[in-house]
Motif scaffolding. Structure first.
Motif, mmCIF file in Angstrom:
data_model
loop_
_atom_site.group_PDB
_atom_site.id
_atom_site.type_symbol
_atom_site.label_atom_id
_atom_site.label_comp_id
_atom_site.label_asym_id
_atom_site.label_seq_id
_atom_site.Cartn_x
_atom_site.Cartn_y
_atom_site.Cartn_z
ATOM 1 N N ALA A 5 0.836 -1.197 0.000
ATOM 2 C CA ALA A 5 0.000 0.000 0.000
ATOM 3 C C ALA A 5 0.871 1.247 0.000
ATOM 4 C CB ALA A 5 -0.913 -0.012 1.226
ATOM 5 N N VAL A 6 0.415 2.243 -0.732
ATOM 6 C CA VAL A 6 1.134 3.506 -0.768
ATOM 7 C C VAL A 6 0.896 4.248 0.548
ATOM 8 C CG1 VAL A 6 1.346 5.724 -1.929
ATOM 9 C CG2 VAL A 6 0.929 3.656 -3.267
ATOM 10 N N GLU A 7 1.947 4.699 1.169
ATOM 11 C CA GLU A 7 1.844 5.395 2.443
ATOM 12 C C GLU A 7 1.130 6.726 2.256
ATOM 13 O OE1 GLU A 7 4.996 5.215 5.701
ATOM 14 O OE2 GLU A 7 5.425 7.119 4.712
ATOM 15 N N GLY A 8 0.180 7.041 3.146
ATOM 16 C CA GLY A 8 -0.572 8.280 3.060
ATOM 17 C C GLY A 8 0.308 9.501 3.251
ATOM 18 N N ALA A 9 -0.156 10.633 2.738
ATOM 19 C CA ALA A 9 0.615 11.870 2.815
ATOM 20 C C ALA A 9 0.881 12.278 4.255
ATOM 21 C CB ALA A 9 -0.126 12.977 2.071
ATOM 22 N N ALA A 10 -0.103 12.119 5.130
ATOM 23 C CA ALA A 10 0.076 12.509 6.528
ATOM 24 C C ALA A 10 1.114 11.631 7.219
ATOM 25 C CB ALA A 10 -1.256 12.451 7.265
ATOM 26 N N VAL A 11 1.095 10.342 6.929
ATOM 27 C CA VAL A 11 2.065 9.433 7.531
ATOM 28 C C VAL A 11 3.479 9.771 7.047
ATOM 29 C CG1 VAL A 11 2.805 7.030 7.728
ATOM 30 C CG2 VAL A 11 0.373 7.599 7.823
ATOM 31 N N SER A 12 3.608 10.052 5.761
ATOM 32 C CA SER A 12 4.917 10.446 5.222
ATOM 33 C C SER A 12 5.396 11.744 5.863
ATOM 34 C CB SER A 12 4.827 10.629 3.706
ATOM 35 O OG SER A 12 4.527 9.410 3.056
ATOM 36 N N ALA A 13 4.461 12.681 6.036
ATOM 37 C CA ALA A 13 4.816 13.959 6.653
ATOM 38 C C ALA A 13 5.242 13.762 8.104
ATOM 39 C CB ALA A 13 3.633 14.918 6.568
ATOM 40 N N HIS A 19 12.050 12.763 11.746
ATOM 41 C CA HIS A 19 13.455 12.825 11.339
ATOM 42 C C HIS A 19 14.055 14.186 11.678
ATOM 43 C CE1 HIS A 19 17.090 12.152 9.006
ATOM 44 N NE2 HIS A 19 16.849 13.268 8.331
ATOM 45 N N ARG A 20 13.300 15.246 11.407
ATOM 46 C CA ARG A 20 13.780 16.592 11.716
ATOM 47 C C ARG A 20 13.900 16.806 13.223
ATOM 48 N NH1 ARG A 20 9.684 20.192 8.315
ATOM 49 N NH2 ARG A 20 10.822 21.921 9.324
ATOM 50 N N SER A 25 17.225 17.483 17.933
ATOM 51 C CA SER A 25 17.541 16.988 19.272
ATOM 52 C C SER A 25 19.032 16.734 19.420
ATOM 53 C CB SER A 25 16.753 15.709 19.567
ATOM 54 O OG SER A 25 15.361 15.933 19.507
ATOM 55 N N GLU A 26 19.618 16.138 18.385
ATOM 56 C CA GLU A 26 21.054 15.867 18.430
ATOM 57 C C GLU A 26 21.855 17.163 18.519
ATOM 58 O OE1 GLU A 26 21.688 13.530 14.971
ATOM 59 O OE2 GLU A 26 20.864 11.683 15.844
ATOM 60 N N LYS A 27 21.389 18.200 17.829
ATOM 61 C CA LYS A 27 22.075 19.495 17.900
ATOM 62 C C LYS A 27 22.012 20.072 19.317
ATOM 63 C CE LYS A 27 21.545 21.044 13.112
ATOM 64 N NZ LYS A 27 20.972 22.102 12.220
ATOM 65 N N SER A 28 20.927 19.757 20.028
ATOM 66 C CA SER A 28 20.769 20.280 21.386
ATOM 67 C C SER A 28 21.424 19.387 22.430
ATOM 68 C CB SER A 28 19.284 20.448 21.726
ATOM 69 O OG SER A 28 18.654 19.187 21.900
#
Length: 250
Positions: A5-13, A19-20, A25-28
């Motif tokens: 199944a293609v992952e929904g736009a909200a799930v991808s977002a 990830h961001r 967090s790593e920067k902090s």
């Protein structure tokens, strides 16, 4: 074999946001697990929340009592709901009755709402509710929250006078112009210093809820432990025209 199944736009977002968050967090100097991501589903349907739930996300928030009261009963009980909007004291009972899994009330902005929450939670025999004290760091009249100079007094009231509330930290909305957020975030951090000094607690015991779709990475780098992400995950809001002029994306 059937195609996946293609992952929904909200799930991808959501995956992109997480990830961001990890990078910020790593920067902090922290781990991503130390930053909570609240998916704010304001104006969005239950079906979209369910997609994110099925993808593994559990923390969601709402700004309006009528939305959370309608949505929560339609979704699994293990969702960790956050209420993050201004709430009139006469709406407290309906909020708590409809959302037994309310995990945090992020917007205690005066003693009256604190007292109402404390009273109804006590009467219902519920576990103490985690709350954040909202601080108006931008000084805008259109925003709720105590002035930074009054922050300690409200926190003391919650901590000492509301046994059914668990003071967990501070929250701010910030300004619409995201270029001014360093000052807003800095102001909340200063409030935390004063609160921790007054209560005799460590900063680790006082959360900072700051950062939304447009500035959550900067907020995390400045110490936020709780970010409220709406439109970046769910897409643009769908307000009635008469409301759109005075609302902004979270």
């Amino acid at each position: 074999m059937a195609a996946p199944a293609v992952e929904g736009a909200a799930v991808s977002a959501l995956r992109s946001v997480l990830h961001r968050v990890r990078q910020a967090s790593e920067k902090s100097g922290r781990k991503a697990e130390q930053v909570r991501v609240v998916g704010v589903s304001k104006t969005k349907p239950v079906s979209l929340i369910r997609q994110l739930y099925d993808a593994g996300h559990r923390c969601f928030g709402e700004n309006y009592v009528q939305e959370i009261v309608e949505k929560a009963p339609q979704l699994p009980l293990d969702i960790e709901w956050h209420y993050i909007g201004h709430l009139q004291s006469n709406k407290v009972k309906s909020l708590l009755a409809a959302v037994p899994s309310l995990a945090m009330f992020e917007s205690v902005d005066n003693e009256k709402i604190a007292n109402q929450l404390d009273r109804f939670i006590g009467n219902a025999g519920r576990e103490p509710l985690k709350v954040l004290v909202q601080v108006n760091t931008s000084g805008e009249a259109s925003k709720s929250g105590v002035e930074p100079s009054d922050c300690v007094n409200l926190v003391k009231h919650v901590k000492l006078g509301c046994p059914n509330l668990e003071f967990s930290g501070l929250m701010t909305i910030g300004m619409p112009d995201y270029t001014s957020t360093p000052e807003n975030f800095g102001s909340l951090k200063n409030c935390r210093i004063e609160v921790c000094k007054a209560l005799g607690i460590t900063e680790e015991r006082c959360e900072l809820s700051m950062g939304m779709s447009g500035d959550f990475e900067q907020a995390i780098e400045m110490g936020s432990t709780n970010v409220r992400i709406g439109s970046t995950i769910f897409g643009p809001r769908e307000y009635p025209k008469q409301q759109a002029f005075n609302l902004r994306s979270i």
